[in-house]
Structures are given as structure tokens and as C-alpha cells.
Motif scaffolding. Structure first.
Motif, PDB file in Angstrom:
ATOM      1  N   UNK A  37       0.867  -1.181   0.000  1.00  0.00           N
ATOM      2  CA  UNK A  37       0.000   0.000   0.000  1.00  0.00           C
ATOM      3  C   UNK A  37       0.899   1.225   0.000  1.00  0.00           C
ATOM      4  N   UNK A  38       0.547   2.186  -0.844  1.00  0.00           N
ATOM      5  CA  UNK A  38       1.235   3.483  -0.817  1.00  0.00           C
ATOM      6  C   UNK A  38       0.201   4.498  -0.361  1.00  0.00           C
ATOM      7  N   UNK A  39       0.465   5.148   0.764  1.00  0.00           N
ATOM      8  CA  UNK A  39      -0.480   6.148   1.279  1.00  0.00           C
ATOM      9  C   UNK A  39       0.154   7.528   1.079  1.00  0.00           C
ATOM     10  N   UNK A  61       4.144  -1.514   3.438  1.00  0.00           N
ATOM     11  CA  UNK A  61       3.546  -0.187   3.495  1.00  0.00           C
ATOM     12  C   UNK A  61       4.562   0.894   3.160  1.00  0.00           C
ATOM     13  N   UNK A  62       4.132   1.830   2.348  1.00  0.00           N
ATOM     14  CA  UNK A  62       4.975   3.004   2.068  1.00  0.00           C
ATOM     15  C   UNK A  62       4.139   4.245   2.372  1.00  0.00           C
ATOM     16  N   UNK A  63       4.572   5.004   3.355  1.00  0.00           N
ATOM     17  CA  UNK A  63       3.852   6.201   3.772  1.00  0.00           C
ATOM     18  C   UNK A  63       4.604   7.419   3.250  1.00  0.00           C
ATOM     19  N   UNK A  84       5.219  -6.474   9.056  1.00  0.00           N
ATOM     20  CA  UNK A  84       5.798  -6.295   7.719  1.00  0.00           C
ATOM     21  C   UNK A  84       6.500  -4.941   7.617  1.00  0.00           C
ATOM     22  N   UNK A  85       7.163  -4.760   6.499  1.00  0.00           N
ATOM     23  CA  UNK A  85       7.957  -3.556   6.307  1.00  0.00           C
ATOM     24  C   UNK A  85       7.063  -2.313   6.201  1.00  0.00           C
ATOM     25  N   UNK A  86       7.405  -1.267   6.967  1.00  0.00           N
ATOM     26  CA  UNK A  86       6.700   0.016   6.877  1.00  0.00           C
ATOM     27  C   UNK A  86       7.751   1.086   6.619  1.00  0.00           C
ATOM     28  N   UNK A  87       7.747   1.631   5.422  1.00  0.00           N
ATOM     29  CA  UNK A  87       8.703   2.689   5.087  1.00  0.00           C
ATOM     30  C   UNK A  87       8.005   4.037   5.089  1.00  0.00           C
ATOM     31  N   UNK A  88       8.745   5.052   5.432  1.00  0.00           N
ATOM     32  CA  UNK A  88       8.194   6.403   5.400  1.00  0.00           C
ATOM     33  C   UNK A  88       9.090   7.295   4.555  1.00  0.00           C
ATOM     34  N   UNK A  89       8.485   8.090   3.705  1.00  0.00           N
ATOM     35  CA  UNK A  89       9.268   9.017   2.885  1.00  0.00           C
ATOM     36  C   UNK A  89       8.713  10.419   3.085  1.00  0.00           C
ATOM     37  N   UNK A  90       9.595  11.346   3.462  1.00  0.00           N
ATOM     38  CA  UNK A  90       9.171  12.733   3.598  1.00  0.00           C
ATOM     39  C   UNK A  90       9.346  13.381   2.225  1.00  0.00           C
ATOM     40  N   UNK A 109      -3.347   4.975  -2.115  1.00  0.00           N
ATOM     41  CA  UNK A 109      -4.387   5.716  -1.398  1.00  0.00           C
ATOM     42  C   UNK A 109      -4.004   7.195  -1.342  1.00  0.00           C
ATOM     43  N   UNK A 110      -4.955   8.056  -1.717  1.00  0.00           N
ATOM     44  CA  UNK A 110      -4.726   9.496  -1.561  1.00  0.00           C
ATOM     45  C   UNK A 110      -6.004  10.083  -0.961  1.00  0.00           C
ATOM     46  N   UNK A 111      -5.954  10.292   0.356  1.00  0.00           N
ATOM     47  CA  UNK A 111      -7.166  10.615   1.120  1.00  0.00           C
ATOM     48  C   UNK A 111      -7.101  12.054   1.626  1.00  0.00           C
ATOM     49  N   UNK A 112      -8.034  12.875   1.143  1.00  0.00           N
ATOM     50  CA  UNK A 112      -8.126  14.286   1.555  1.00  0.00           C
ATOM     51  C   UNK A 112      -6.811  15.040   1.371  1.00  0.00           C
ATOM     52  N   UNK A 113      -6.207  14.853   0.232  1.00  0.00           N
ATOM     53  CA  UNK A 113      -4.916  15.501  -0.028  1.00  0.00           C
ATOM     54  C   UNK A 113      -4.960  16.368  -1.289  1.00  0.00           C
TER      55      UNK A 113
END
Ligand SMILES: C[S@@+](CC[C@H](N)C(=O)[O-])C[C@H]1O[C@@H](n2cnc3c(N)ncnc32)[C@H](O)[C@@H]1O
Length: 278
Positions: A37-39, A61-63, A84-90, A109-113
Motif C-alpha cells: 500500500x502506498x499512502x 507499506x509506504x507512507x 511487515x515492512x513500513x517505510x516512510x518518505x518525507x 491511497x490518496x485521502x483528503x490531499x
């Protein structure tokens, strides 16, 4: 600091749950094959967290978020829910192409953005193309034109000398998808937050600050729905906002309608009549 943080915690991840519930059978089968999932613009991670129980436990997950504080909160939230793997990218989503999207079928997923992205059409076009080429589902969550958010933003905008034209809503995104021949499914998710204003006089010019003093979450909720700090408005827009909020009060209760539309573009999507989930 991102001004809408507190409001975000006041909202639940229910629009995303509604999106999943509203998927067609074929789309739901697709969820079983989602391996990531890419959020995009993940905020505090509440919508992604709502997805964890309905996706395969092997899902990665990629946040992506431009606010580092939000990203840290979202990542630790997700990490507490999955091994599982959870990555975050600023990152700033206005800077396309965003090269870090994993390959293969996933869920984007692109929620309220999109409201915050001046070139939202370019971003959407790019996302649709990415979803198509990777066999992914794209889930776009937006407030509808019926929502309190639209009414509040519209009154502020017109009091500031602007027009309602060009205000981004779920319906704008639907029109864009239709005019670009992108099939999609739409699911409506209606909810309201209600605040008791008994004893607060509607003719009091300070009724909004008084209501916010009474309810800890109301100020942040209004900030979220108005897309601005309601306490930082000039007198004209502030008065217009107060008038609209007064009109939303019935029997001493302020009801703020959170009317979301969830638009799903997936390999199997076809246009289906919009139905309301309760
Ligand atoms: C209203 S919040 C929605 C958060 C979350 N997706 C949700 O539905 O609860 C908008 C989020 O988009 C992020 N955002 C706004 N503009 C952005 C940009 N250009 N690049 C990345 N993130 C952005 C904000 O920092 C904020 O967390």
C-alpha cells in the motif's frame, strides 16, 4: 507545524473502511493480491491503519508525507500493527514524478490531499497512469460538495473576494475522471460530528470561540474543514464563517456533515451508481 493535525485525530479512518466495503466483488478479490500500500499524504496514518485488518498480513507499506512529524506518527502507528515492512518518505507530492512507488499490483491511497495540490490534475493523471501500468487500485477520498467543509470554505472564499469556481471537491475529481474516460466506482460515506451548544447565544458575536472553548476538538475540526485557521481570519470572512456556522445549529446542536466520496480506479473498475453507506 501543519495546522490540521488535531482535527485529523478527531476523524476516524471510516472513509477508507467504507471504500473497502463499497468495492465491487472483483475489486475485493483484488485486495487479496495486494502486496503493498502506498499512502500519499498519509497524515497521522489513521486511514492506512484502517486498512491493515482487511489486507493480506504480508502487505508492505509506504507512507509519504511532507510533514515529518506526521510521518513519524503514522509510521509508528503502522509499525505497531504489522510485522511487515513500513517505510516512510518525507516528500512533496507536487514534485512529480515521484520515483519511489513500488512496482507490481498494490493499492495507492490518496485521502483528503488533492485539495492541497495546486496542480492536482497532473498528480491525478500521473497516479491513474501509474495504477494502470502496475495493475494497482487507486483510491481517492474527497469531501463532497454537500459537506460542511465545502460550505465553510465557500463562505470564507467569497468573503475574501474570491469565487466558488475552482474549489476542489469530490465532484470535481469525478468530472475530471469522466472527461478523461477513466472508469471508476464511487462510494458515498456520510457521517456527522455533533456538538452541544446549549446555553451559547447565537447572537453573541463570539459564539464560535465560546463553542470552541466548550469542546476541545471543535477548533481543530473547524480548522480541518475550513482548510485554514478560523481564528486567523480577517473580520469580514470571520463574520461570514460565524453566520454559516449559526445556520448549521439546530436545537442547540451544531452538526458538521462529513460527506466523503470515495473514488476507486482499479483494473476492473466500471462506473456504478453511487450508493450511500451508513
Ligand atoms: C487533510 S490531511 C489528510 C491526511 C490523511 N490522508 C487522512 O485522510 O486522514 C492532508 C495531508 O496531506 C499532506 N500534504 C499536503 N500537501 C502535501 C504535499 N504537497 N506533499 C505531501 N503531503 C502533503 C498534509 O501534510 C496532511 O497530512
Amino acid at each position: 507545524m501543519y495546522p490540521y493535525r488535531d482535527g485529523l485525530t478527531a476523524l476516524s479512518g471510516s472513509p477508507v473502511k467504507a471504500a473497502v466495503a463499497g468495492l465491487s466483488e472483483t475489486d475485493r478479490a483484488l485486495l487479496d493480491t495486494v502486496d503493498h500500500v502506498v499512502d500519499l499524504g498519509c497524515g497521522n496514518g489513521a486511514p492506512a491503519a484502517a486498512l491493515v485488518p482487511v489486507l493480506p498480513t504480508t502487505c508492505r507499506w509506504l507512507l509519504v508525507e511532507k510533514d515529518e512529524g506526521q510521518l513519524v506518527a503514522a509510521r509508528s502507528r503502522l509499525r505497531s500493527m504489522t510485522s511487515q515492512r513500513v517505510d516512510g518518505v518525507c516528500a512533496d507530492l507536487t514534485r512529480l514524478p515521484f520515483e519511489r512507488l513500488p512496482s507490481g499490483p498494490g493499492l495507492i491511497l490518496i485521502s483528503h490531499v488533492l485539495y492541497y495540490l495546486p496542480g492536482w490534475q497532473d498528480v491525478l493523471s500521473w497516479l491513474v497512469q501509474k495504477a494502470r501500468s502496475s495493475g494497482s487500485a487507486l483510491v481517492v477520498v474527497m469531501r463532497s460538495r454537500q459537506s460542511a467543509s465545502y460550505q465553510l470554505r465557500a463562505c470564507i472564499r467569497t468573503a475574501q473576494g474570491g469565487s466558488e469556481d475552482g474549489m476542489l471537491t469530490a465532484e470535481s475529481v469525478q468530472s475530471w475522471l469522466k472527461s478523461h474516460d477513466v472508469p471508476y466506482s464511487a462510494v458515498a460515506s456520510a457521517a456527522a460530528v455533533s456538538y452541544d451548544l446549549t446555553g451559547i447565544r447565537m447572537d453573541d458575536p463570539d459564539m464560535v470561540p465560546r463553542a470552541c472553548d466548550r469542546h476541545a476538538s471543535l477548533y481543530s475540526m473547524l480548522s480541518l474543514l475550513c482548510h485554514t485557521d478560523p481564528a486567523g481570519l480577517d473580520p469580514g470572512p470571520a463574520a461570514a464563517l460565524t453566520n454559516v456556522i449559526r445556520r448549521m445549529v439546530h436545537r442547540n446542536r451544531l452538526d458538521l456533515l462529513l460527506d466523503d466520496l470515495i473514488l476507486v480506479v482499479s483494473p476492473s473498475s466500471r462506473e456504478v451508481p453511487c450508493r450511500t453507506l451508513t
